[in-house]
Design an enzyme around this catalytic site. Sequence first.
Site, short mmCIF file in Angstrom:
data_model
loop_
_atom_site.label_atom_id
_atom_site.label_comp_id
_atom_site.label_asym_id
_atom_site.label_seq_id
_atom_site.Cartn_x
_atom_site.Cartn_y
_atom_site.Cartn_z
N GLY A 1 0.81 -1.22 0.00
CA GLY A 1 0.00 0.00 0.00
C GLY A 1 0.84 1.26 0.00
O GLY A 1 0.39 2.31 -0.48
N GLU B 1 1.58 1.87 -3.49
CA GLU B 1 0.32 2.26 -4.15
C GLU B 1 -0.05 3.71 -3.84
O GLU B 1 -0.52 4.44 -4.71
CB GLU B 1 -0.79 1.29 -3.74
CG GLU B 1 -0.56 -0.11 -4.32
CD GLU B 1 -1.45 -1.18 -3.72
OE1 GLU B 1 -1.53 -1.25 -2.47
OE2 GLU B 1 -2.07 -1.94 -4.48
N GLU C 1 2.70 -8.23 -1.66
CA GLU C 1 1.48 -8.82 -1.09
C GLU C 1 1.40 -10.33 -1.28
O GLU C 1 0.89 -11.05 -0.42
CB GLU C 1 0.23 -8.15 -1.69
CG GLU C 1 0.00 -6.73 -1.19
CD GLU C 1 0.67 -5.66 -2.04
OE1 GLU C 1 1.59 -5.99 -2.83
OE2 GLU C 1 0.28 -4.49 -1.93
N1 CAA Z 1 2.12 -3.72 8.81
C1 CAA Z 1 2.26 -3.73 10.15
N2 CAA Z 1 3.45 -3.61 10.78
C2 CAA Z 1 4.54 -3.51 10.00
C3 CAA Z 1 4.48 -3.51 8.59
C4 CAA Z 1 3.18 -3.61 8.00
N3 CAA Z 1 2.99 -3.58 6.67
N4 CAA Z 1 5.73 -3.39 8.11
C5 CAA Z 1 6.55 -3.32 9.16
N5 CAA Z 1 5.84 -3.38 10.31
C6 CAA Z 1 6.34 -3.36 11.68
C7 CAA Z 1 7.00 -4.67 12.05
O1 CAA Z 1 6.02 -5.63 12.46
C8 CAA Z 1 7.91 -4.26 13.18
O2 CAA Z 1 7.13 -4.13 14.35
P1 CAA Z 1 7.77 -4.64 15.78
O3 CAA Z 1 8.98 -3.77 16.00
O4 CAA Z 1 6.65 -4.38 16.74
O5 CAA Z 1 8.12 -6.08 15.61
C9 CAA Z 1 8.34 -2.85 12.77
O6 CAA Z 1 7.38 -2.40 11.80
C10 CAA Z 1 9.70 -2.83 12.10
O7 CAA Z 1 9.67 -3.79 11.05
P2 CAA Z 1 10.79 -4.92 10.85
O8 CAA Z 1 11.34 -5.33 12.18
O9 CAA Z 1 10.21 -5.99 9.99
O10 CAA Z 1 11.91 -4.06 10.09
P3 CAA Z 1 12.99 -4.60 9.04
O11 CAA Z 1 13.89 -3.43 8.80
O12 CAA Z 1 13.58 -5.87 9.50
O13 CAA Z 1 12.15 -4.93 7.70
C11 CAA Z 1 10.50 -4.49 5.98
C12 CAA Z 1 11.50 -3.89 7.01
C13 CAA Z 1 11.26 -5.23 4.90
C14 CAA Z 1 9.74 -3.31 5.39
C15 CAA Z 1 9.55 -5.46 6.71
O14 CAA Z 1 9.01 -4.79 7.85
C16 CAA Z 1 8.39 -5.91 5.87
O15 CAA Z 1 8.56 -6.78 5.04
N6 CAA Z 1 7.18 -5.36 6.10
C17 CAA Z 1 5.97 -5.81 5.45
C18 CAA Z 1 5.89 -5.33 4.01
C19 CAA Z 1 4.62 -5.84 3.36
O16 CAA Z 1 4.37 -7.02 3.25
N7 CAA Z 1 3.78 -4.88 2.89
C20 CAA Z 1 2.55 -5.19 2.21
C21 CAA Z 1 1.40 -5.21 3.17
S1 CAA Z 1 -0.13 -5.74 2.44
C22 CAA Z 1 -0.72 -4.41 1.59
O17 CAA Z 1 -0.12 -3.36 1.54
C23 CAA Z 1 -2.06 -4.59 0.89
C24 CAA Z 1 -2.42 -3.52 -0.08
O18 CAA Z 1 -2.14 -3.63 -1.25
C25 CAA Z 1 -3.16 -2.35 0.34
#
Ligand code: CAA
Length: 261
Positions: A112, A115, A135
Site C-alpha cells: 500500500g 500504491e 502482497e
Molecule cells: N504492517 C504492520 N506492521 C509492519 C508492517 C506492515 N505492513 N511493516 C513493518 N511493520 C512493523 C514490524 O512488524 C515491526 O514491528 P515490531 O517492532 O513491533 O516487531 C516494525 O514495523 C519494524 O519492522 P521490521 O522489524 O520488519 O523491520 P525490518 O527493517 O527488519 O524490515 C520491511 C523492514 C522489509 C519493510 C519489513 O518490515 C516488511 O517486510 N514489512 C511488510 C511489508 C509488506 O508485506 N507490505 C505489504 C502489506 S499488504 C498491503 O499493503 C495490501 C495492499 O495492497 C493495500
Amino acid sequence: MSETTYTTLLTRTDGPVGIIQLNRPKQLNALNDTLMDELGAALRTFDADDAIGCIVLTGSDKAFAAGADIAAMAQHTFPDVYRTEYITRNWEALRHVRKPVIAAVAGYALGGGCEVAMMCDIIIAADSAKFGQPEVKIGVIPGAGGTQRLPRAVGKAKAMDLVLTGRMMDAAEAERAGLVSRVVPADKLMDEALATARAIAALPRLAVLAAKEALNRAFEAPLSEGLQFERRMFHAMFATADQKEGMAAFLEKRAPQFQGR
Ligand code: CAA
C-alpha cells in the site's frame, strides 16, 4: 489556516506548500484506518486552502510506508472486508485531490505504500528508496491499485516481475523503469521536493489544475476522448486572467504577476 492535530500524521506549511508526513515510525508508517482517515482529512484541508498551491507527502528516512497494516488486517474475514469496502472506503481520497501532490519517498515504499506513492502526481525518490508490491508473500494481492497503476507506470514486463515475485526494486531501477520522476541523494530529498512544489505553486493555478486533470485523462479515456478533453481544457484557459497575463508578460519581456484566476 486552522491547525489540526492528527495522531498518525504531522502537517505543516512552507509558504504555499502543504506538507504531510506519515508518522507511525514504530510500524514503519504501516497504513491503518486511522492513518488513511487522517490522510484524507489532511489532503482535503490543503486542497481547499487557497493559500496552498501544491502538497508534499512524505514519510521517514527509513520508510515512506511499509504497506497496509498487517496486524490490523490479519484477522479480517471476507465478509468484513467486502461489506465494509476495506481499502476503497478511505483510500480513494488521493484520487480526488485537485492540486498536485508530490510523493517524497525515502526508504521502504511497499504494498500500500507503493500504491499511495503511485496515486501521487510526481514521485521524487531518495537514493535509499525501495519500491515493491510484496502482497503475494503474505497470501493476498495488491488491493489499492498495484496491479493497475504499476503496469501503466513501468509496463507489463516489470510489473509482472515485481508483483509475482514480491521483490523490491531500488531507486535507480525505479527511475529506469519510469516509476519515479527523479532520484536525489537522501539528504536532499525534502529540499528537492519543496523546491519543486514551490515552483508549481508559483504557476497559474487554473492551468496547473487543468494540466493535472487532462494528464490523468490519459489513463482513463481512449485517445480520441483524451485529446478532445485536452483541447477543451486548452480552450478554457483562454477564459482566465492568468492566460492574458502570462502571454502579455512573455511578449513584454517582464515577470508575470499571476492571480490564480
Ligand atoms: N504492517 C504492520 N506492521 C509492519 C508492517 C506492515 N505492513 N511493516 C513493518 N511493520 C512493523 C514490524 O512488524 C515491526 O514491528 P515490531 O517492532 O513491533 O516487531 C516494525 O514495523 C519494524 O519492522 P521490521 O522489524 O520488519 O523491520 P525490518 O527493517 O527488519 O524490515 C520491511 C523492514 C522489509 C519493510 C519489513 O518490515 C516488511 O517486510 N514489512 C511488510 C511489508 C509488506 O508485506 N507490505 C505489504 C502489506 S499488504 C498491503 O499493503 C495490501 C495492499 O495492497 C493495500
